[in-house]
Design an enzyme around this catalytic site. Structure first.
Site, PDB file in Angstrom:
ATOM      1  N   ILE A 142       5.178   6.334 -11.898  1.00 56.11           N
ATOM      2  CA  ILE A 142       5.472   6.424 -13.261  1.00 56.11           C
ATOM      3  C   ILE A 142       5.859   7.791 -13.772  1.00 56.11           C
ATOM      4  CG2 ILE A 142       4.550   6.530 -15.726  1.00 56.11           C
ATOM      5  CD1 ILE A 142       4.469   3.528 -14.705  1.00 56.11           C
ATOM      6  N   HIS A 143       7.350   7.945 -14.187  1.00 58.68           N
ATOM      7  CA  HIS A 143       7.931   9.336 -14.421  1.00 58.68           C
ATOM      8  C   HIS A 143       8.577   9.654 -15.487  1.00 58.68           C
ATOM      9  CE1 HIS A 143      11.254   7.920 -12.246  1.00 58.68           C
ATOM     10  NE2 HIS A 143      11.894   8.820 -12.636  1.00 58.68           N
ATOM     11  N   ARG A 144       9.119   8.153 -15.849  1.00 60.97           N
ATOM     12  CA  ARG A 144      10.262   8.309 -17.220  1.00 60.97           C
ATOM     13  C   ARG A 144       9.858   8.928 -18.207  1.00 60.97           C
ATOM     14  NH1 ARG A 144      15.152   6.823 -15.512  1.00 60.97           N
ATOM     15  NH2 ARG A 144      14.873   5.126 -13.889  1.00 60.97           N
TER      16      ARG A 144
ATOM     17  N   ASP B  21       8.460   2.732 -13.033  1.00 58.51           N
ATOM     18  CA  ASP B  21       9.320   2.734 -14.212  1.00 58.51           C
ATOM     19  C   ASP B  21      10.699   3.381 -13.282  1.00 58.51           C
ATOM     20  OD1 ASP B  21       8.667   5.418 -13.923  1.00 58.51           O
ATOM     21  OD2 ASP B  21       8.229   5.552 -15.917  1.00 58.51           O
TER      22      ASP B  21
END
Ligand code: UD1
Length: 360
Positions: free
Chosen positions: A207-209, A281
């Site tokens: 998850i990084h967005r 994501d």
């Protein structure tokens, strides 16, 4: 022919690998410029080493900043680099701030721009990546579309390949790399044995967005959902996620969640191949999961890689119960579809660059 590739962020190094290899094979002069958008060794150096990419000839070292400052710093530095290199093509990759900055700098200096991964759309105007890819497509001279769907998006926006920009469907270069690395993954190298997880019994999560990390309540729900899944979830934590969780006081060690540093590309491929599912994501990972036929759960309201959803291997979910339930669903029925090509996209890109003369 002299081609200058501009890259700066992790997924771009993966896309660069097969291009660099193919251009080298053809004896075409290829100069790599690293903007320095990603600077952590695990997000940058290991990709060059593991994927055999030539060392960058120029490193701009811009680092992290707000979108405008980062994009502007890259543009300012590239003006001199392009003038000095006098390229026949500036090749830009994907949808990061490095992509847009390089395209704008080059086009204003009248150097021809080719955009690899052209035509992808999320239709979400809040995403920085959507701004970057739309603007890059509209100023480039040659649009290298990975799929028919991407080419259709371009045609819908008036770029149908008649005149400039030219449009060529090349297939997807990440498929080239993945198929090659998959062959190197061996059965007797089970990933994450240090975490006590067994092959086939864990999911891999990333998850990084900004849309997911920068809102404390959404991020808290995402992390709690990952922790509530009924099997082990190995979270490969991007520096942005670690920083935001620390800022919002969200624990990454709860429930079935096992936090782990980002991993080099071959290790990621090995980890996904031995997993029961992917939760992400990331754009690239959705597609990689599909190519490895591992069910993917995407924590976003939309995806650019719609084929993965249409073929049943990817579902889009909101954080919460939907995410928890989707992560445990069984694998869908097999498919032999190859919407991303057969692993020869880099050759198609090199052909397009060689065959299309921007001066004509
Ligand atoms: C960027 C891309 C995104 C891509 C992602 C891959 C843009 C707008 N976004 O997002 O499309 O999917 O790369 O990872 O270009 N940081 C570090 N070390 C680094 C790099 C970043 O600690 O080497 C931290 C910094 O706190 C930084 C934050 O991560 O502010 C965000 O980095 P940035 O490059 O702005 O965007 P990404 O989230 O990595």
């Amino acid at each position: 022919m002299r081609i200058v590739s501009v890259v700066g962020a992790r997924p771009q190094f993966v896309k660069l690998a097969p291009i660099d290899k193919e251009l080298k094979r053809r004896g075409i002069e290829h100069i790599i410029v690293h903007t320095g958008q990603h600077y952590d060794p695990l997000l940058s150096d290991v990709f060059f080493e593991d994927l055999g990419i030539s060392a960058p000839a120029v490193h701009l070292g811009v680092g992290s900043d707000s979108h405008g400052k980062q994009t502007g710093a890259i543009m300012a530095a590239l003006d001199d680099v392009f003038t000095e290199q006098n390229p026949d093509w500036v090749l830009v990759y994907g949808d990061t701030n490095s992509t847009l900055a390089a395209a704008l700098s080059a086009v204003k200096l009248h150097y021809p721009v080719a955009h690899l991964e052209a035509g992808l759309r999320s239709f979400n105007r809040q995403m920085p990546e959507e701004h970057n890819r739309v603007l890059t497509d509209h100023c480039a001279d040659l649009l290298l579309a990975p799929t028919q769907v991407a080419a259709d998006h371009l045609a819908h926006e008036g770029m149908d390949g008649s005149g400039t920009p030219a449009v060529v469907i090349t297939g997807d270069v990440m498929t080239d790399v993945l198929l090659e690395i998959m062959e190197q993954v061996t059965e007797d190298d089970p990933p994450f044995s240090d975490l006590g997880v067994k092959p086939g019994e864990y999911s891999v999560a990333t998850i990084h967005r900004a849309e997911n990390t920068d809102d404390p309540s959404r991020l808290d729900t995402i992390v709690a959902s990952l922790a509530a899944i009924d099997h082990a979830v190995v979270l490969l934590a991007h520096p942005r996620l670690i920083a935001k969780c620390a800022e919002y006081d969200i624990s990454l060690s709860q429930g079935n969640l096992l936090a782990h540093d980002s991993v080099p590309y071959p290790k990621l491929v090995n980890a996904v191949l031995h997993s029961r599912g992917v939760i992400t994501d990331s754009g690239g990972l959705q597609k990689e999961a599909f190519l490895m036929r591992i069910p993917c759960t995407t924590v976003r309201p939309e995806t650019e890689w719609v084929e993965t959803v249409e073929l049943g291997w990817n579902v889009l979910v909101e954080p919460g119960d939907a995410l928890v339930a989707a992560a445990s669903r069984p694998a869908p029925k097999p498919t032999a579809a190859t919407p991303y090509g057969d692993g020869a996209a880099a050759a198609a890109v090199a052909d397009a660059l060689a065959n299309w003369n921007p001066i004509e």
